[in-house]
Scaffold this active site. Structure first.
Site, short mmCIF file in Angstrom:
data_model
loop_
_atom_site.label_atom_id
_atom_site.label_comp_id
_atom_site.label_asym_id
_atom_site.label_seq_id
_atom_site.Cartn_x
_atom_site.Cartn_y
_atom_site.Cartn_z
N HIS A 75 0.84 -1.22 0.00
CA HIS A 75 0.00 0.00 0.00
C HIS A 75 0.87 1.26 0.00
O HIS A 75 0.52 2.27 0.63
CB HIS A 75 -0.94 0.02 1.21
N ASN A 148 -10.32 -2.83 2.44
CA ASN A 148 -9.99 -2.82 1.02
C ASN A 148 -11.25 -2.56 0.20
O ASN A 148 -12.35 -2.55 0.75
CB ASN A 148 -9.40 -4.16 0.59
N HIS A 339 -4.00 0.99 11.92
CA HIS A 339 -3.80 -0.28 12.63
C HIS A 339 -5.16 -0.86 12.99
O HIS A 339 -5.94 -0.20 13.69
CB HIS A 339 -2.99 0.00 13.89
FE1 HDD Z 1 -2.55 -4.79 5.51
C1 HDD Z 1 -1.12 -1.77 5.15
C2 HDD Z 1 -5.55 -3.53 4.34
C3 HDD Z 1 -3.93 -7.95 5.52
C4 HDD Z 1 0.22 -5.97 6.98
N1 HDD Z 1 -3.19 -3.00 4.86
C5 HDD Z 1 -2.45 -1.88 4.79
C6 HDD Z 1 -3.24 -0.78 4.30
C7 HDD Z 1 -4.49 -1.28 4.06
C8 HDD Z 1 -4.47 -2.68 4.42
C9 HDD Z 1 -5.67 -0.52 3.53
C10 HDD Z 1 -2.76 0.62 4.05
C11 HDD Z 1 -3.02 1.50 5.23
C12 HDD Z 1 -2.56 2.90 4.92
O1 HDD Z 1 -3.19 3.54 4.06
O2 HDD Z 1 -1.58 3.32 5.51
N2 HDD Z 1 -4.34 -5.59 4.96
C13 HDD Z 1 -5.47 -4.88 4.60
C14 HDD Z 1 -6.58 -5.79 4.53
C15 HDD Z 1 -6.13 -7.03 4.85
C16 HDD Z 1 -4.72 -6.90 5.13
C17 HDD Z 1 -8.00 -5.37 4.18
C18 HDD Z 1 -6.86 -8.33 4.94
C19 HDD Z 1 -8.10 -8.44 5.17
N3 HDD Z 1 -1.95 -6.64 6.10
C20 HDD Z 1 -2.67 -7.80 6.06
C21 HDD Z 1 -1.92 -8.85 6.70
C22 HDD Z 1 -0.75 -8.29 7.14
C23 HDD Z 1 -0.78 -6.90 6.74
C24 HDD Z 1 -2.40 -10.29 6.87
C25 HDD Z 1 0.40 -8.91 7.88
C26 HDD Z 1 0.35 -9.97 8.62
N4 HDD Z 1 -0.74 -4.03 5.92
C27 HDD Z 1 0.24 -4.68 6.57
C28 HDD Z 1 1.44 -3.82 6.88
C29 HDD Z 1 0.98 -2.45 6.32
C30 HDD Z 1 -0.37 -2.75 5.72
C31 HDD Z 1 2.74 -4.36 6.44
C32 HDD Z 1 1.94 -1.74 5.38
C33 HDD Z 1 1.95 -0.32 5.82
C34 HDD Z 1 1.24 -0.30 7.07
O3 HDD Z 1 0.80 -1.55 7.38
O4 HDD Z 1 1.06 0.67 7.78
O5 HDD Z 1 1.65 -3.77 8.25
#
Ligand code: HDD
Length: 709
Positions: A75, A148, A339
């Site tokens: 993202h 999402n 978060h």
């Molecule tokens: Fe995630 C970012 C949505 C599963 C780990 N995620 C991130 C963002 C969105 C989502 C919208 C961007 C937020 C922003 O604008 O800063 N993610 C989802 C959805 C998931 C999902 C809807 C499943 C239903 N994500 C998911 C899993 C993991 C992560 C299973 C790790 C185990 N996601 C992250 C992250 C991010 C992230 C690596 C990258 C940047 C952040 O968190 O702040 O931690």
């Protein structure tokens, strides 16, 4: 856009403490020293070497050297906006969260939309899932709904997230392709993980190429819990429904937009807000009583499943309006930290193993991205409810905690800050009876990977199904290893045989005759095979209209951008009439010609040219008008670029209005579908009247034209 209503937004007031305008002020160093010369470094002689003593140069260069922070691991590319959420229907029977109980209350929000796979500088129009993350600044603390634009996910357990992301990101040996899933590693992983197939149907559908961030749905994805005043729990699924309805582009168009304007979505959101066309979404909830947990033909804890709206209707409870652009992209959109574990009393988790892993990942990633456990103090992340606890120090600490006590219990500070009673808003995790063995496994109830993929495919119109097939053909044609293409086709046979056959034919792999045994490498080494064998079954709900974009068209003319193609000498009266009707319908007309400046109509009125055939393109508009008057229409076609403009608009099934001699124009245009012989305007779904055009606009596209192309 200055919105007078915003003066009462407590989060915007809070941000004002940190905003700075430079109007009529002198430049200073970071220490506040006024700078006299920002052009030249300090030198030994006017051609001499620069001096280490030059603290002004050193400060400027040092700051510049450290300007970049790591982009989000996923993202990375995003666009954000401020706004408010207003509740119109209380959910107090189910939750004590004040945002969802106090009718009429306006809660400030910051919403960030994103693509998932691409880097920060990649294109907006990649085929990809879109992030839809909303931060509610409530008086009870900050609540994040990090969702999402698709209601399901690729995997069931957070353990597989790094694998999924490694597979979709550019391949590690050569760092290509950027912001694209059409490559070997992604499809290799998917072909071995049937749990991803439902999400693959979504990702290959038009949902993955939205026309605008303002025209897509959002979903919380997981099943969450609402907790009411009596500590009773109700399962909840969150939905965002765009007031403008859903609209997507076609794949050829998406690829061309990526070249012509890779910031297409960013600009679209920004401009709409600047122009006062504030995007709005209704928030909806699906509520499921605890006792109904096992009444579905899937597991509510499985994030690869949705709850069909025909089984549990979505109740709309409030509206989010985005009404202010950020003042500074880095300070707000880049530094905002979401978060799923940022909760308020009245909302809690379920044991969905994907959600459980996310609860660890998001704080962890901010530590490397934003560099300190004090990221909550960054203005955009700061709670509007004052933060009081015994967390101390760390890089870049802003808060100045007074007093000698930084522990609890304490007597020297009268036990403060004290623990809040539940009745006073103290958060209390939902109590749930858990009884089981410690096991590293997945429930057998998670092993049906196909039924909802079928449900999604069945629910689409023929046009949308064809788009999914086309997308699969395109994506898999970019896979260089034939066995991966073959494995993927085999997986598709368990969703729909006709789809699998069409894809196979386009890929030069054997056309399957019957459904194949699904490959499932996503199981532990010593797994009991039976436990992990995919369950192939039909969905309980065969089809659900809510899953189709085309079946849910609404309100579609507002904010559409229409190109009025002219070389001048067009019929001024027609243009005036058209402009008036389009304005009334909320659409925007822009004059496109060969150069900038002004043009005169046949009756002498001057019109401003907004874009040219060379600095713009058909893919950046929703529809096209060919002006009448003095052979204007056919004369246009002597310009090769104009021909391309019309042909692309036609091929992308967008509304076209010809106000000049339509048959002469069509004849001259020589569309490939007409095979040399001119077809009539109506056979080509081309309008010749303004009223007909308005109707076409509200339909978005003439999908029937795809049959002709
Ligand atoms: Fe995630 C970012 C949505 C599963 C780990 N995620 C991130 C963002 C969105 C989502 C919208 C961007 C937020 C922003 O604008 O800063 N993610 C989802 C959805 C998931 C999902 C809807 C499943 C239903 N994500 C998911 C899993 C993991 C992560 C299973 C790790 C185990 N996601 C992250 C992250 C991010 C992230 C690596 C990258 C940047 C952040 O968190 O702040 O931690």
């Amino acid at each position: 856009m200055k919105n007078p209503k915003n003066q009462h937004n407590p989060k915007l007031k809070d941000l004002e403490k940190n905003t700075l305008k430079n109007d009529k002020e002198a430049m200073t160093t970071d220490q506040g020293l006024k700078i006299n010369d920002d052009q030249n470094s300090l030198k030994a002689g006017d051609r001499g070497s620069s001096l280490l003593e030059d603290f002004i140069l050193r400060e400027k260069i040092t700051h510049f050297d450290h300007e970049r922070i790591p982009e989000r691991i996923v993202h990375a590319r995003g666009s954000g906006a401020h706004g408010v959420f207003k509740l119109h229907t209380s959910l107090d029977k189910y939750t004590k969260a004040k945002i969802f109980t106090e009718v009429g209350k306006e809660t400030p929000v910051f919403t960030r939309f994103s693509t998932v796979a691409g880097s920060k500088g990649s294109t907006d129009l990649a085929r990809d899932v879109r992030g839809f993350a909303v931060k509610f600044y409530t008086e009870e603390g900050t609540y994040d709904l990090v969702g999402n634009n698709m209601p399901v996910f690729f995997i069931q357990d957070a353990m597989k997230f790094p694998d999924l992301v490694h597979a979709v990101k550019p391949e590690p040996h050569n760092e290509v392709p950027q912001a694209a899933s059409a490559h070997d590693t992604f499809w290799d992983f998917i072909s071995l993980m049937p749990e991803s197939l439902h999400m693959i149907m979504w990702a290959m559908s038009d949902r993955a190429i939205p026309r605008s961030l303002r025209m897509m749905e959002g979903f919380g994805v997981h099943t969450f819990r609402f907790i009411n005043d009596n500590n009773e729990s109700t399962f909840v699924k969150f939905h965002w429904k765009p007031k403008l309805g859903m609209h997507s582009v076609v794949w050829d168009e998406a690829q061309k937009i990526s070249g012509k304007d890779s910031d297409f979505h960013k600009k679209d959101l920004w401009n709409a807000i600047e122009e006062g066309d504030f995007p709005e979404w209704d928030l909806g909830v699906q509520l499921i009583p605890e006792e109904d947990e096992h009444k579905f033909d899937f597991d509510l804890l499985d994030a690869t499943k949705l709850v069909p709206e025909s089984e549990v209707p979505v109740q709309l409870v409030g509206t989010m309006t985005l009404n202010r652009n950020p003042s500074n992209f880095f300070a707000e959109t880049e530094q905002v930290a979401f978060h799923p574990g940022h909760l308020v009393p009245g909302i809690d988790f379920t044991n969905d193993p994907l959600l459980q892993g996310r609860l660890f990942s998001y704080t962890d990633t901010q530590l490397s991205r934003l560099g300190s456990p004090n990221f909550h103090e960054i203005p955009i992340n700061r709670s509007i409810n004052p933060v009081r606890n015994n967390q101390r120090d760390g890089h870049m600490r802003q808060q100045i905690n007074e007093g000698a006590s930084s522990y609890h219990p304490n007597s020297i500070a009268d036990g403060c800050p004290f623990q809040a009673m539940m009745k006073d808003g103290g958060f209390h995790s939902h109590e749930e009876r858990i009884d089981g063995h410690k096991v590293r496994t997945r429930s057998r109830s998670f092993m049906d990977h196909f039924s909802q993929a079928k449900l999604f495919f069945n629910s689409q119109t023929k046009t949308e199904q064809q788009h999914i097939i086309n997308a699969l053909q395109f994506e898999l044609s970019k896979v260089s290893r034939p066995h991966i293409r073959e494995n993927m086709v085999n997986q598709l046979t368990n969703i729909n045989m006709d789809m699998a056959k069409s894809v196979a034919q386009a890929l030069g792999v054997p056309v399957p005759k019957k459904p194949a045994e699904p490959l499932n490498e996503g199981k532990p080494a010593d797994a009991d095979k039976g436990h992990y064998t995919p369950i192939v079954k039909e969905p309980q709900t065969q089809s659900d209209d809510a899953l189709s974009i085309i079946k849910n068209l609404k309100n579609a003319t507002k904010t559409r951008k229409i190109a009025f193609l002219t070389l001048g000498k067009h019929d001024g009266k027609q243009l005036g009439d058209l402009n008036q009707k389009l304005k009334k319908a909320g659409a925007k007309l822009q004059v496109v010609s060969t150069g900038l400046g002004t043009l005169k109509s046949d009756s002498g009125e001057e019109v401003e040219i907004a874009a040219t055939l060379f600095n713009s393109d058909a893919v950046l508009f929703d529809a096209l008008v060919i002006a009448g008057g003095d052979k204007n229409g056919t004369a246009l076609l002597s310009k090769g670029k104009a021909k391309e403009f019309v042909t692309d608009t036609f091929n992308h099934c967008k509304p076209i209005l010809i106000l000049s001699d339509a048959s002469a124009f069509i004849d001259e245009l020589g569309l490939p579908c007409c095979k040399g012989a001119a077809k009539s305007a109506s056979e080509l779904f081309i309008d010749t009247s303004i009223d007909g055009f308005l109707k076409s606009l509200s339909k978005h596209r003439h999908w029937e034209r795809e049959e002709l192309i």
